[in-house]
Design an enzyme around this catalytic site. Structure first.
Site, PDB file in Angstrom:
ATOM      1  CB  CYS A 113      -0.547   2.515   4.034  1.00 37.19           C
ATOM      2  SG  CYS A 113      -2.033   1.842   3.342  1.00 37.19           S
ATOM      3  CG  ASP A 114       3.205   1.240   4.441  1.00 39.18           C
ATOM      4  OD1 ASP A 114       2.752   1.695   5.499  1.00 39.18           O
ATOM      5  OD2 ASP A 114       2.991   0.083   4.054  1.00 39.18           O
ATOM      6  CB  CYS A 161      -0.917  -0.016   1.216  1.00 38.65           C
ATOM      7  SG  CYS A 161      -1.900   1.478   1.329  1.00 38.65           S
TER       8      CYS A 161
END
Ligand code: NDP
Length: 331
Positions: A150-151, A147
């Site tokens: 997300c990261d 992701c």
């Protein structure tokens, strides 16, 4: 023999619901809006990832009604609020077991709560796939991610690789290019599968370099990912193996439907997508795939190997709720 009143006091009756929805993506929330407005008092279990896959994307540009696009998280919060407005009971929890062998059906949550339901709408979506390398597990959370939104933040001004050549991979690469120094795309074929518009954005982005005909053999690094062992034109006479120095390794190679828990009762295709009857949301029975499991419906990506779009998922959630309403009228 007289009954013991103290024991009777503590006898629990299982909770009974008319309409139970499993999953909180566009399909589940749309089903909840329709079921709520039809006075079915739906109960929705959110699952592992509240809001579903769209909470892991950046801007959604192709959902009708948002001419400037909309943040995926924001859109899912709005759908949730809309469903709550019509009385949907939103619950945290994952369904770990189902018993569709007799009616009313029974589902069991990860907290051991059992709920009886007359109708069940399965909207469990799909999860990111991994290559299956041991190193993906070894470096999970230490440079391996599925992701980017997300990261990606952790890789500012660093070098990363995205695996895959579809729309997701392109989207992730474009997103990461805003943060990172350099983004490689590791693509196993000599072409991208992504739509033309996404391909153009990738090729126009000077920070992105597409490595066609490349596969990943493993990862290396001391305390986290420092690089990938890759092979170009594997198995060909001019095969070339080399190490690609990277700080982050992002998977974007498609998704697997979240349907394992239903396998005993629900007919699945070879990939695990739920089979439905003749283009309706009625779920086919594992015992006889030509017959529907009465009162069980599927919506969204868990039953859609073809389109896998938020708008399609929302539409199928609507259909599932309408079918549930009709089915309940026959009871
Ligand atoms: P896709 O199935 O479309 O693409 C998967 C990619 O990963 C392909 O390039 C595939 O290669 C590659 N791949 C699969 N397995 C492996 C493997 N083991 N090793 C290396 N590479 C592998 O998945 P997406 O998630 O990209 O997209 C799913 C759907 O969602 C599509 O319909 C897409 O259009 C849609 N989507 C739309 C978006 C938008 O419109 N904004 C954004 C994101 C997704 P190969 O081609 O060789 O099979």
């Amino acid at each position: 023999m007289e009954s013991n009143p103290s024991i009777l006091t503590f006898q629990l009756t299982m909770e009974h619901q008319k309409c139970l929805i499993i999953g909180s993506g566009p399909a589940g929330y749309t089903a909840a809006i329709y079921a709520g407005r039809a006075n079915l008092s739906p109960v929705l279990y959110c699952g592992l990832q509240m809001g579903g896959q769209l909470t892991q994307t950046t801007t959604v540009e192709n959902f009708p009604g948002y001419p400037e696009g909309v943040d995926g998280n924001e859109m899912m919060m709005q759908l949730r609020q809309q469903a709550e407005r019509f009385g949907c009971d939103m619950r945290d929890g994952i369904i770990e077991k189902v018993d569709f062998s007799k009616r009313p059906y029974v589902v069991t949550t990860d907290r051991g709560v059992e709920v009886e339901a007359d109708t069940v709408i399965i909207a469990t979506g799909a999860s990111a796939k991994y290559l299956g390398l041991d190193d993906e597990k070894k470096y999970n959370g230490m440079g391996v991610s599925a992701c980017a939104t997300c990261d990606g933040f952790f890789y500012r001004k660093k070098t990363v690789a995205v695996v895959g050549g579809g729309d997701t991979a392109c989207e992730e690469a474009i997103y990461l290019a805003q943060l990172c120094k350099k983004v490689y795309m590791i693509v196993r074929k000599p072409f991208l599968r992504a739509s033309d518009v996404m391909q153009k954005r990738v090729f126009d982005n000077e920070k992105i370099e597409v490595l066609f005909e490349h596969n990943t053999l493993g990862l290396y690094g001391e305390d986290g990912v420092e690089g990938a062992h890759v092979v170009r034109r594997k198995g060909e006479p001019d095969e070339e193996r080399y190490d690609l120095p990277i700080d982050g390794f992002f998977l974007a190679i498609g998704h697997k439907p979240n349907t394992d828990v239903f396998r005993e009762f629900v007919a699945l295709d070879e990939t695990g997508y739920i089979r439905t009857i003749d283009g309706t949301p009625r779920v086919a029975s594992a015992a006889d795939p030509t017959k529907a499991l009465p009162g069980v419906f599927a919506a969204g990506d868990c039953a859609d190997p073809v389109y896998r779009q938020a708008i399609v998922a929302a539409g199928s959630g609507c259909k599932a709720a309408l079918e549930a309403e009709r089915y309940l009228q026959t009871l």
